[in-house]
Design an enzyme around this catalytic site. Structure first.
Site, short mmCIF file in Angstrom:
data_model
loop_
_atom_site.label_atom_id
_atom_site.label_comp_id
_atom_site.label_asym_id
_atom_site.label_seq_id
_atom_site.Cartn_x
_atom_site.Cartn_y
_atom_site.Cartn_z
N GLN A 148 -20.86 -45.49 -30.72
CA GLN A 148 -19.97 -44.55 -30.02
C GLN A 148 -20.42 -43.13 -30.35
O GLN A 148 -19.98 -42.53 -31.32
CB GLN A 148 -18.52 -44.78 -30.48
CG GLN A 148 -17.53 -43.82 -29.87
CD GLN A 148 -16.79 -44.41 -28.71
OE1 GLN A 148 -16.59 -45.61 -28.64
NE2 GLN A 148 -16.38 -43.57 -27.79
N PHE A 149 -21.32 -42.60 -29.53
CA PHE A 149 -21.89 -41.29 -29.82
C PHE A 149 -20.88 -40.16 -29.73
O PHE A 149 -21.11 -39.08 -30.27
CB PHE A 149 -23.11 -41.01 -28.93
CG PHE A 149 -22.76 -40.49 -27.55
CD1 PHE A 149 -22.72 -39.12 -27.31
CD2 PHE A 149 -22.48 -41.36 -26.52
CE1 PHE A 149 -22.41 -38.64 -26.04
CE2 PHE A 149 -22.16 -40.89 -25.26
CZ PHE A 149 -22.13 -39.52 -25.02
N THR A 150 -19.73 -40.40 -29.12
CA THR A 150 -18.74 -39.33 -28.98
C THR A 150 -17.89 -39.12 -30.24
O THR A 150 -17.23 -38.09 -30.35
CB THR A 150 -17.80 -39.61 -27.79
OG1 THR A 150 -17.11 -40.85 -28.01
CG2 THR A 150 -18.57 -39.67 -26.48
#
Length: 144
Positions: free
Chosen positions: A78-80
């Site tokens: 989850q890069f966010t």
């Protein structure tokens, strides 16, 4: 390194309509990798995730971890999660690791989990569709 963990009765990840990871009772782990993260942080976070007491004991107290209930883990990149959201109306992503480092540490984290308990994973950098039944709901943010 950040793990947003959710206690689930079931969770699955689909890519292009195909299931790539699926668990029943256990933890859905949304994993965010930051710039200065390394294997030591990934291993420490894995230890926290797999020993964090979020499951109920016989007295209905959250005293059991995922290993104690013989649960499973589903790890999804989850890069966010490391996004900077302190001001404005659009997230900044400068705190996140570059894609190559993020993928390497994501795989390392999931491999470390797999040495401890049954572990499924999403597909790094794919357009994933994540479904879950959050049991509780119970959600915790863990960071190392």
């Amino acid at each position: 390194m950040i793990a947003l963990i959710q206690r689930v009765s079931e969770a699955a990840v689909r890519v292009d309509g195909e299931v790539v990871g699926e668990i029943d009772q256990g933890l859905l782990v949304l994993l965010g990798v930051e710039k200065d993260d390394d294997e030591a942080k990934a291993k420490r976070l894995m230890e926290r995730v797999t020993t964090y007491r979020v499951f109920s004991d016989e007295d209905d107290k959250m005293n059991l971890n995922v290993k104690q209930i013989e649960g499973k883990v589903l790890v999804v990149s989850q890069f966010t999660l490391p996004a900077d959201t302190k001001k404005g109306t659009r997230a900044g992503f400068s705190r996140g690791a570059n894609p190559a480092d993020a993928e390497r540490l994501y795989e390392y984290f999931a491999d470390q989990c797999a040495q401890v308990l049954p572990t499924e994973r999403g597909q790094f950098a794919a357009d994933m569709k994540v479904s879950l039944v959050n049991d509780g709901p119970v959600t915790f943010w863990l960071q190392v």
